[in-house]
Scaffold this active site. Structure first.
Site, PDB file in Angstrom:
ATOM      1  N   GLU A 106     -14.082  -2.236   3.034  1.00 20.35           N
ATOM      2  CA  GLU A 106     -13.485  -3.131   4.028  1.00 20.35           C
ATOM      3  C   GLU A 106     -14.474  -4.243   4.397  1.00 20.35           C
ATOM      4  O   GLU A 106     -14.083  -5.360   4.660  1.00 20.35           O
ATOM      5  CB  GLU A 106     -13.099  -2.312   5.266  1.00 20.35           C
ATOM      6  CG  GLU A 106     -12.309  -3.050   6.311  1.00 20.35           C
ATOM      7  CD  GLU A 106     -10.850  -3.264   5.950  1.00 20.35           C
ATOM      8  OE1 GLU A 106     -10.226  -4.114   6.574  1.00 20.35           O
ATOM      9  OE2 GLU A 106     -10.347  -2.583   5.030  1.00 20.35           O
TER      10      GLU A 106
ATOM     11  N   CYS B 240      -6.817   6.964  -1.491  1.00 19.05           N
ATOM     12  CA  CYS B 240      -6.930   5.976  -0.417  1.00 19.05           C
ATOM     13  C   CYS B 240      -6.761   4.611  -1.082  1.00 19.05           C
ATOM     14  O   CYS B 240      -7.350   4.362  -2.137  1.00 19.05           O
ATOM     15  CB  CYS B 240      -8.295   6.087   0.241  1.00 19.05           C
ATOM     16  SG  CYS B 240      -8.663   4.719   1.351  1.00 19.05           S
TER      17      CYS B 240
ATOM     18  N   ASP C 129       0.300  -1.271   5.380  1.00 20.67           N
ATOM     19  CA  ASP C 129      -0.935  -0.481   5.330  1.00 20.67           C
ATOM     20  C   ASP C 129      -1.655  -0.711   6.653  1.00 20.67           C
ATOM     21  O   ASP C 129      -1.281  -1.593   7.434  1.00 20.67           O
ATOM     22  CB  ASP C 129      -1.816  -0.948   4.148  1.00 20.67           C
ATOM     23  CG  ASP C 129      -3.157  -0.220   4.103  1.00 20.67           C
ATOM     24  OD1 ASP C 129      -3.164   1.012   4.309  1.00 20.67           O
ATOM     25  OD2 ASP C 129      -4.198  -0.855   3.888  1.00 20.67           O
ATOM     26  N   SER C 130      -2.710   0.040   6.865  1.00 20.67           N
ATOM     27  CA  SER C 130      -3.502  -0.145   8.080  1.00 20.67           C
ATOM     28  C   SER C 130      -4.317  -1.436   8.022  1.00 20.67           C
ATOM     29  O   SER C 130      -4.874  -1.863   9.031  1.00 20.67           O
ATOM     30  CB  SER C 130      -4.450   1.044   8.254  1.00 20.67           C
ATOM     31  OG  SER C 130      -5.216   1.197   7.072  1.00 20.67           O
TER      32      SER C 130
ATOM     33  N   HIS D  39      -7.896   1.832  -0.588  1.00 20.71           N
ATOM     34  CA  HIS D  39      -9.082   0.987  -0.763  1.00 20.71           C
ATOM     35  C   HIS D  39      -9.833   1.294  -2.058  1.00 20.71           C
ATOM     36  O   HIS D  39     -10.519   0.437  -2.600  1.00 20.71           O
ATOM     37  CB  HIS D  39     -10.059   1.197   0.395  1.00 20.71           C
ATOM     38  CG  HIS D  39      -9.658   0.521   1.653  1.00 20.71           C
ATOM     39  ND1 HIS D  39      -8.489   0.814   2.311  1.00 20.71           N
ATOM     40  CD2 HIS D  39     -10.269  -0.448   2.382  1.00 20.71           C
ATOM     41  CE1 HIS D  39      -8.401   0.065   3.386  1.00 20.71           C
ATOM     42  NE2 HIS D  39      -9.473  -0.718   3.454  1.00 20.71           N
TER      43      HIS D  39
ATOM     44  N   CYS E 261      -0.230   3.283   2.098  1.00 17.80           N
ATOM     45  CA  CYS E 261      -1.399   3.853   2.761  1.00 17.80           C
ATOM     46  C   CYS E 261      -1.263   5.368   2.603  1.00 17.80           C
ATOM     47  O   CYS E 261      -0.221   5.943   2.959  1.00 17.80           O
ATOM     48  CB  CYS E 261      -1.368   3.451   4.238  1.00 17.80           C
ATOM     49  SG  CYS E 261      -2.578   4.292   5.272  1.00 17.80           S
TER      50      CYS E 261
END
Ligand code: DGL
Length: 257
Positions: A149, A181, A7-8, A183, A70
């Protein structure tokens, strides 16, 4: 056999968690590309380049299957990765689309994701390709990614960001929402509280399991974590994404350099 996941940043840990719950004996190698986070604001060509580099890294570390944990990287790079590499490469979009179509009764489906995923219309196209009669309402929620984040925002602030982005869905009367997403599962409770019980929330971290080949069990699962920058921050925020049984593996996060 090891499953590689990238993932990023920390968001893909929601996918790692889901995989480890389903396959507790699987060996997992995780790469958080924290140096190049976020992907959601980058161009397609750039994210494709990052995704190829990450996949090669995981293969070099011994991964025999790679999960693109992601949505942005799945939207931009999944077909490129499948052309370039011969191992199974699993994305997070297809499973979520199938699940949404199974669960939606009214065919009014909402999607929230990063700018890039929404711009590419990946969810919109995939849903309409499978069922032309659905109506899809899709919005980017960049501030929500940043807020999650950050890892320290107080609940009322998170709730008001959620309300800001999700408010159009009330009028559009969706009955299903895809968290497009990785997150967003972290604010699932706030999202469900805002939308109420009439809306089913789909978490692609869970749905991608449909496509994952069953890994052969090992004696004791081995987890290896890599980041491209700031291992300390990854450990700190990563704790929010992982249950207690997995947090101990964060002690040895390595910087890939
Ligand atoms: N993990 C990304 C996704 O699922 C969100 C964060 C980013 O923009 O890199 O789309």
């Amino acid at each position: 056999m090891s499953i590689g996941i990238f993932d990023s940043g920390v968001g893909g840990l929601t996918v790692l968690r889901a995989i480890s719950e389903k396959f507790p004996q699987a060996n997992i190698i995780y790469l958080g590309d924290t140096a190049r986070f976020p992907y959601g604001t980058k161009t397609t060509a750039t994210v494709q380049r990052f995704a190829i580099d990450n996949t090669q890294f995981l293969i070099d570390q011994g991964a025999q299957t790679v999960v693109v944990a992601c949505n942005t990287a799945t939207a931009t790079a999944l077909s490129t990765l499948r052309q370039k590499f011969s191992i199974p490469i699993i994305g997070v979009i297809d499973g979520a689309v199938q699940e949404a179509l199974q669960l939606s009764k009214t065919g009014r489906i909402g999607v929230i994701a990063t700018n890039r995923t929404i711009k590419l219309k990946s969810y919109q196209k995939a849903l309409l390709q499978k069922r032309q009669s659905v109506e899809v309402f899709a919005y980017p929620c960049p501030l929500l990614v940043a807020a999650i984040e950050d890892g320290r925002l107080p609940d009322p602030l998170l709730q008001s960001i959620v309300a800001h982005y999700l408010q159009p869905f009330k009028e559009q009367q969706i009955d299903t929402l895809i968290l497009g997403c990785t997150h967003f599962p972290l604010v699932r409770a706030q999202i469900e509280a805002y939308l109420g019980p009439g809306v089913t929330v789909i978490d692609p971290a869970q749905s991608c399991m449909r496509d994952l080949p069953h890994p052969p069990p090992s004696q004791e699962a081995d987890y290896r974590f890599f980041v491209s920058d700031d291992a300390d921050r990854f450990k700190k925020v990563g704790r929010l994404f992982l249950g207690r049984n997995l947090q101990k593996f964060l002690h040895s996060v390595q910087c890939r350099g």
